[in-house]
Design a protein around this motif. Structure first.
Motif, PDB file in Angstrom:
ATOM      1  N   THR A   1      -3.475  29.539  18.167  1.00 10.40           N
ATOM      2  CA  THR A   1      -2.050  29.629  17.854  1.00 10.40           C
ATOM      3  C   THR A   1      -1.530  28.224  17.608  1.00 10.40           C
ATOM      4  OG1 THR A   1      -1.907  31.473  19.401  1.00 10.40           O
ATOM      5  CG2 THR A   1       0.165  30.489  18.713  1.00 10.40           C
ATOM      6  N   ASP A   2      -0.699  28.087  16.578  1.00 14.01           N
ATOM      7  CA  ASP A   2      -0.082  26.790  16.295  1.00 14.01           C
ATOM      8  C   ASP A   2       1.252  26.718  17.057  1.00 14.01           C
ATOM      9  OD1 ASP A   2       1.132  24.579  15.268  1.00 14.01           O
ATOM     10  OD2 ASP A   2       1.070  25.214  13.172  1.00 14.01           O
TER      11      ASP A   2
ATOM     12  N   LEU B   1       7.407  26.104  18.324  1.00 17.56           N
ATOM     13  CA  LEU B   1       8.475  25.473  19.119  1.00 17.56           C
ATOM     14  C   LEU B   1       9.376  24.592  18.260  1.00 17.56           C
ATOM     15  CD1 LEU B   1       7.941  22.207  20.121  1.00 17.56           C
ATOM     16  CD2 LEU B   1       6.068  23.333  21.287  1.00 17.56           C
ATOM     17  N   GLN B   2       8.801  23.878  17.287  1.00 14.06           N
ATOM     18  CA  GLN B   2       9.628  23.038  16.411  1.00 14.06           C
ATOM     19  C   GLN B   2      10.636  23.895  15.650  1.00 14.06           C
ATOM     20  OE1 GLN B   2       9.612  19.679  16.031  1.00 14.06           O
ATOM     21  NE2 GLN B   2       7.682  19.060  16.992  1.00 14.06           N
TER      22      GLN B   2
ATOM     23  N   GLU C   1       6.141  30.627  27.296  1.00 11.85           N
ATOM     24  CA  GLU C   1       6.464  31.964  26.770  1.00 11.85           C
ATOM     25  C   GLU C   1       7.846  32.420  27.246  1.00 11.85           C
ATOM     26  OE1 GLU C   1       5.363  36.563  27.721  1.00 11.85           O
ATOM     27  OE2 GLU C   1       3.677  35.164  27.754  1.00 11.85           O
ATOM     28  N   THR C   2       8.127  32.229  28.533  1.00 19.90           N
ATOM     29  CA  THR C   2       9.419  32.638  29.089  1.00 19.90           C
ATOM     30  C   THR C   2      10.576  31.946  28.367  1.00 19.90           C
ATOM     31  OG1 THR C   2       8.340  32.866  31.237  1.00 19.90           O
ATOM     32  CG2 THR C   2      10.736  32.869  31.247  1.00 19.90           C
ATOM     33  N   LEU C   3      10.393  30.649  28.105  1.00 15.04           N
ATOM     34  CA  LEU C   3      11.415  29.872  27.409  1.00 15.04           C
ATOM     35  C   LEU C   3      11.624  30.389  25.985  1.00 15.04           C
ATOM     36  CD1 LEU C   3      13.333  27.364  27.282  1.00 15.04           C
ATOM     37  CD2 LEU C   3      11.358  26.043  26.517  1.00 15.04           C
TER      38      LEU C   3
ATOM     39  N   GLY D   1       3.200  19.685  28.693  1.00 18.10           N
ATOM     40  CA  GLY D   1       2.709  20.530  27.603  1.00 18.10           C
ATOM     41  C   GLY D   1       3.760  20.978  26.609  1.00 18.10           C
ATOM     42  N   ASP D   2       3.505  22.147  26.002  1.00 23.43           N
ATOM     43  CA  ASP D   2       4.407  22.701  24.983  1.00 23.43           C
ATOM     44  C   ASP D   2       5.755  23.058  25.597  1.00 23.43           C
ATOM     45  OD1 ASP D   2       2.596  22.645  22.784  1.00 23.43           O
ATOM     46  OD2 ASP D   2       1.550  24.367  23.646  1.00 23.43           O
ATOM     47  N   TYR D   3       5.709  23.428  26.855  1.00 23.38           N
ATOM     48  CA  TYR D   3       6.935  23.754  27.592  1.00 23.38           C
ATOM     49  C   TYR D   3       7.847  22.528  27.614  1.00 23.38           C
ATOM     50  CZ  TYR D   3       9.621  24.888  31.915  1.00 23.38           C
ATOM     51  OH  TYR D   3      10.596  25.121  32.852  1.00 23.38           O
TER      52      TYR D   3
END
Length: 316
Positions: free
Chosen positions: A31-32, A37-38, A76-78, A302-304
């Motif tokens: 997954t990208d 997120l961007q 994911e939650t965000l 991380g991504d979060y």
């Protein structure tokens, strides 16, 4: 307070392009996350709803379901929070805080103390529509005592408008007589005045109270009450003084000390990003001599972290 959010509608918005980009980010192996997120942090909630509808039309799938199957954990939650319309998100917060295992008083207090009367009325109607239950009945069935009384008053969403000049002094005296100047506390007076007066009226009452008693109202509440009643009264007082300062303090508390209260962090960043997060950032800096950006950076990963920092929208 229009335009005090960090997230604004994206100028060159094209729902089909965005839906395509998200689909591409999730299909095939891996997954990208970066693209996801961007893109989603740079769109308003209304735009995200358009992307969701277009995604369904183009690919015959539910975008939120796809995101859930590709992402995990706090990230994911965000992201799922950002994809939820604000009113539905508030309804879900309250529903989960009542219907989960035990009652999450913290969420009940935060939502009911900080939302406008109009928003509370909309939440009640949407809650009824979504769950065919009465929010007030659910709340009262799950809480008790003076705490319950205060929540019921907040749910009435019928605060007086404006400042009643003639009542400022008498309200302050009533509060003083109900607490500091007697043995024991008359909680009903605190509940009635703090629950029914406008924020601007209360700010004047707090000044008068300070003159009469020599204490800030918060100090007296801490001395005179405890537990959930204390928490809800303090939240109402803080929101009357400044909603952004209230949220700045909540964010600080969620991140300072051992471990992060990610639920609170996510909830506030999602619900305030289009409302007043710029003001929250200013208050955060003023109150804690560091920036919200720096605090999130040091406390997440991380991504979060990347997504939260994009929502934060800059360093102060």
């Amino acid at each position: 307070m229009a335009g005090r959010g960090t997230v604004k509608p994206h100028a060159g918005f094209n729902a089909s392009d965005d839906a395509g980009a998200l689909h591409k980010a999730m299909k095939g192996l891996g997954t990208d996350e970066d693209t996801i997120l961007q893109l989603l942090t740079a769109r308003s909630n209304n735009q995200r709803q358009e992307i969701k509808a277009t995604y369904k039309t183009l690919f015959g799938k539910d975008l939120v379901d796809d995101l859930k199957s590709e992402l995990g954990g706090k990230f994911e939650t965000l992201i799922v929070g950002l994809m939820t319309p604000p009113l539905a998100y508030d309804v879900e917060l309250l529903r989960n805080s009542i219907k989960g295992a035990g009652t999450d008083e913290k969420v009940l207090i935060e939502v009911l103390a900080s939302r406008t009367a109009n928003q509370v009325r909309e939440i009640k109607a949407a809650y009824k529509q979504e769950h065919d239950d009465d929010l007030e009945e659910d709340v009262t069935g799950d809480t008790g005592g003076h705490f319950k009384r205060m929540l019921v008053i907040l749910l009435q969403a019928s605060r007086q408008q404006g400042v009643q000049e003639g009542n400022i002094e008498s309200d302050a005296k009533t509060l003083f007589a109900a607490g500091e100047s007697k043995f024991g506390t008359d909680e009903e007076q605190f509940i009635s005045i703090l629950g029914n007066r406008s924020a601007e009226h209360l700010r004047k009452v707090f000044q008068a109270y300070m003159k009469i008693s020599g204490y800030e109202i918060e100090e007296s509440i801490k001395r005179e009450t405890s537990g959930n009643l204390e928490e809800v009264l303090l939240a109402v007082v803080k929101c009357a003084r400044s909603v952004p300062a209230y949220f700045a303090e909540m964010l600080y508390k969620a991140m300072k000390g051992a471990g992060t209260d990610d639920q609170t962090l996510i909830r506030i960043m999602v619900t305030r990003s289009e409302v007043d997060l710029l003001d929250i950032r200013t208050e955060f800096r003023r109150l804690f001599a560091t920036s919200l950006h720096a605090t999130i950076k040091g406390d997440t990963s991380g991504d979060y972290r990347k997504a939260l920092l994009l929502l934060c929208g800059g360093d102060d």
